[in-house]
Design a protein around this motif. Structure first.
Motif, mmCIF file in Angstrom:
data_model
loop_
_atom_site.group_PDB
_atom_site.id
_atom_site.type_symbol
_atom_site.label_atom_id
_atom_site.label_comp_id
_atom_site.label_asym_id
_atom_site.label_seq_id
_atom_site.Cartn_x
_atom_site.Cartn_y
_atom_site.Cartn_z
ATOM 1 N N GLU A 26 0.631 -0.911 0.251
ATOM 2 C CA GLU A 26 -0.282 -0.090 -0.021
ATOM 3 C C GLU A 26 0.836 1.156 0.211
ATOM 4 O O GLU A 26 0.628 2.326 -0.637
ATOM 5 C CB GLU A 26 -0.850 0.811 1.543
ATOM 6 C CG GLU A 26 -1.927 0.956 1.143
ATOM 7 C CD GLU A 26 -2.616 0.804 2.340
ATOM 8 O OE1 GLU A 26 -3.110 -0.223 3.423
ATOM 9 O OE2 GLU A 26 -2.640 1.916 3.347
ATOM 10 N N TYR A 27 1.988 1.179 1.021
ATOM 11 C CA TYR A 27 2.590 2.722 0.432
ATOM 12 C C TYR A 27 3.671 2.540 -0.218
ATOM 13 O O TYR A 27 3.142 3.226 -1.189
ATOM 14 C CB TYR A 27 3.657 1.656 2.242
ATOM 15 C CG TYR A 27 3.092 2.116 3.947
ATOM 16 C CD1 TYR A 27 1.877 2.685 3.727
ATOM 17 C CD2 TYR A 27 3.834 2.418 4.551
ATOM 18 C CE1 TYR A 27 1.082 3.167 4.494
ATOM 19 C CE2 TYR A 27 3.243 2.551 5.819
ATOM 20 C CZ TYR A 27 1.911 2.704 6.046
ATOM 21 O OH TYR A 27 2.218 2.943 7.216
ATOM 22 N N ILE A 28 4.019 1.310 -1.336
ATOM 23 C CA ILE A 28 5.147 1.345 -2.131
ATOM 24 C C ILE A 28 3.742 2.169 -3.252
ATOM 25 O O ILE A 28 4.936 3.017 -4.418
ATOM 26 C CB ILE A 28 5.697 0.176 -2.319
ATOM 27 C CG1 ILE A 28 6.343 -0.291 -1.720
ATOM 28 C CG2 ILE A 28 6.424 0.047 -4.051
ATOM 29 C CD1 ILE A 28 6.756 -1.701 -2.483
ATOM 30 N N HIS A 29 2.654 1.952 -3.454
ATOM 31 C CA HIS A 29 1.532 1.483 -4.284
ATOM 32 C C HIS A 29 1.362 3.924 -4.460
ATOM 33 O O HIS A 29 1.187 4.265 -5.836
ATOM 34 C CB HIS A 29 0.430 1.183 -4.435
ATOM 35 C CG HIS A 29 -0.335 1.954 -5.386
ATOM 36 N ND1 HIS A 29 0.211 1.685 -6.630
ATOM 37 C CD2 HIS A 29 -2.063 2.108 -4.694
ATOM 38 C CE1 HIS A 29 -1.362 2.091 -7.214
ATOM 39 N NE2 HIS A 29 -2.768 2.883 -7.081
ATOM 40 N N LYS A 30 1.549 4.413 -3.123
ATOM 41 C CA LYS A 30 1.157 5.270 -2.997
ATOM 42 C C LYS A 30 1.823 6.423 -3.003
ATOM 43 O O LYS A 30 2.427 7.294 -3.718
ATOM 44 C CB LYS A 30 0.543 5.505 -1.542
ATOM 45 C CG LYS A 30 -0.855 5.546 -0.675
ATOM 46 C CD LYS A 30 -1.698 5.076 -0.053
ATOM 47 C CE LYS A 30 -2.953 5.005 0.439
ATOM 48 N NZ LYS A 30 -2.577 5.171 1.970
ATOM 49 N N SER A 31 3.454 6.402 -2.326
ATOM 50 C CA SER A 31 5.013 6.729 -2.822
ATOM 51 C C SER A 31 5.598 6.846 -3.498
ATOM 52 O O SER A 31 6.719 7.821 -3.578
ATOM 53 C CB SER A 31 5.470 6.963 -1.131
ATOM 54 O OG SER A 31 6.025 5.724 -0.590
ATOM 55 N N LYS A 32 5.341 5.598 -3.990
ATOM 56 C CA LYS A 32 6.171 5.168 -5.611
ATOM 57 C C LYS A 32 8.490 5.370 -4.706
ATOM 58 O O LYS A 32 8.347 5.186 -5.571
ATOM 59 C CB LYS A 32 6.568 6.460 -6.995
ATOM 60 C CG LYS A 32 4.773 6.455 -7.248
ATOM 61 C CD LYS A 32 4.433 5.241 -7.911
ATOM 62 C CE LYS A 32 2.537 5.329 -7.580
ATOM 63 N NZ LYS A 32 2.083 4.502 -8.380
ATOM 64 N N VAL A 33 8.176 5.122 -3.607
ATOM 65 C CA VAL A 33 9.574 5.074 -3.459
ATOM 66 C C VAL A 33 10.109 3.693 -2.467
ATOM 67 O O VAL A 33 9.168 3.047 -1.742
ATOM 68 C CB VAL A 33 10.079 6.300 -2.126
ATOM 69 C CG1 VAL A 33 9.944 7.291 -3.404
ATOM 70 C CG2 VAL A 33 9.488 6.122 -1.309
ATOM 71 N N ILE A 34 11.212 3.358 -3.006
ATOM 72 C CA ILE A 34 10.886 1.775 -2.244
ATOM 73 C C ILE A 34 12.739 2.159 -1.708
ATOM 74 O O ILE A 34 13.761 2.337 -2.065
ATOM 75 C CB ILE A 34 10.844 0.069 -3.182
ATOM 76 C CG1 ILE A 34 9.257 0.213 -3.711
ATOM 77 C CG2 ILE A 34 11.441 -0.875 -2.702
ATOM 78 C CD1 ILE A 34 9.150 -0.564 -4.998
#
Lengths: 246, 246
Positions: free
Chosen positions: A69-77
């Motif tokens: 969910e977080y990656i999908h929103k912020s686009k950072v990994i």
């Protein structure tokens, strides 16, 4: 129609032996992200470089996980490649529990990357910082493909393979967790006929003939003689979550 | 602006150390396909399970490769997981050359799967047969995601990791290729101060202090004393493709 027999699924003329999947090779990684100031991280094994020009790396994450969910929103990994000496308890801190219920970063060394993503430093041989450019929906998982922003070697140490991690969890090899012991010692190959108990949460196997050196339980200690305060060295679950398997 | 220094690329505030990518873990696979009756296969290292229900596996293939073209057209993929004992010459038969110029299946044991895809059996610990359901375009590569039709264990043997393959190619370890020798022997760790020559095609390093046991070249044989008929044990290229590196 699917029928299952001895771990083998048959579907008309096709046949799938689930043991075949054990022969695919992976590493072991902490994958992290952030969203609206909240950070999370989890254990993953499917991280792989796709292209070298431009430098693109892919990560596959279960859709039910908060990190997805977080990656999908912020686009950072953030990706931390775990070293071969990583203690099981450390892996347990990021796996087998959800960031919705607990702050996984308590007591952990990390830094905030240029993109704002938290990057776990403890036990990391190297780390990568990615900016997601593509997402592929594959049923229960999302494959995120990211451009590499940063890649740094933190220490010159071998990475942990997923196979090695599985061998420790299943009791095939025992990691030497005593700080006072010689770090160059090879892990002990385990062969024992004494009773074994398996953690129903993470799959770790307690083998009486080996003990749990990291928790001070010496070889030969029967499961029933371990203190009730003892917990699974991999995922931290209490003793009553174990079931006898042999 | 990109500047390169000691293998490290800097881009404004970001920094990429290419050595970090060596710490990602992969296996070693023969990936095969077919199109209009023509079959091809190649070496790949990026094969990974994405989901377990349904069983989906992904493969990343360079767009310039003939196998990519065949998979794109026929939507079928064969994956043979190479065992740890796979000779380098076998890997060389599928890598470092194009199926446009040569029939890679000459002298190779294979079978045609239910989907029509050719599946390489020699040196395979297990194999998978996939039907492609999704494709993701990532610059120079395509990530193919396929449903698993068949998965079979052929022999109970460890798989070869990409790291192990690289260690052999770079001369860090030497594989024992003599059939008459004890198969349980561990690979020899190589430490030598004698001249080394590298194959300019595949990167294999000939170390005089080790020789090339698989080709009957004993340790201590100087490169210049090897017969001109000798060829690279990994990719099969002739002696004149080697350059001195130390």
């Amino acid at each position: 129609m699917l029928t299952e027999f001895n771990n083998i699924c048959k579907h008309d003329k096709f046949m799938i032996d689930n043991k075949a999947f054990y022969k695919l090779s992976y590493g072991l990684y902490v994958v992290s992200s952030v969203s609206e100031g909240k950070k999370n991280a989890q254990i993953a094994n499917t991280v792989f470089q796709i292209t070298s020009d431009p430098l693109m790396v892919a990560v596959s994450i279960n859709k039910q996980n908060l990190t997805n969910e977080y990656i999908h929103k912020s686009k950072v990994i953030g990706i931390s490649v775990l070293s071969v000496e990583t203690p099981m308890e450390f892996i347990g801190q990021f796996g087998f529990r959800s960031g919705r219920d607990t702050d996984k970063f308590v007591g952990i060394s990390y830094k905030i990357g240029e993109s704002g993503v938290p990057i776990v430093l403890d036990n990391a041989a190297v780390y990568f910082e990615l900016e997601v450019e593509k997402e592929l929906d594959v049923s229960t998982h999302t494959v995120f493909v990211g451009r590499v922003l940063n890649a740094e070697v933190l220490k010159d140490m071998d990475q942990m393979s997923y196979q090695y991690y599985q061998d420790i969890k299943s009791g095939k090899i025992q990691m030497n967790l005593h700080d006072s012991m010689d770090k160059t010692e090879k892990p002990i190959k385990v062969t024992g006929d004494m009773p074994k108990y398996q953690c129903s949460i993470c799959g770790y196997i307690y083998d009486s003939s080996v003990g749990d050196l990291g928790s001070g339980i010496s070889a030969g200690t029967l499961f029933e003689n371990i203190s009730d305060n003892w917990s699974c060295p991999v995922c931290g679950m209490p003793k009553d979550k174990f079931v006898q398997v042999s």
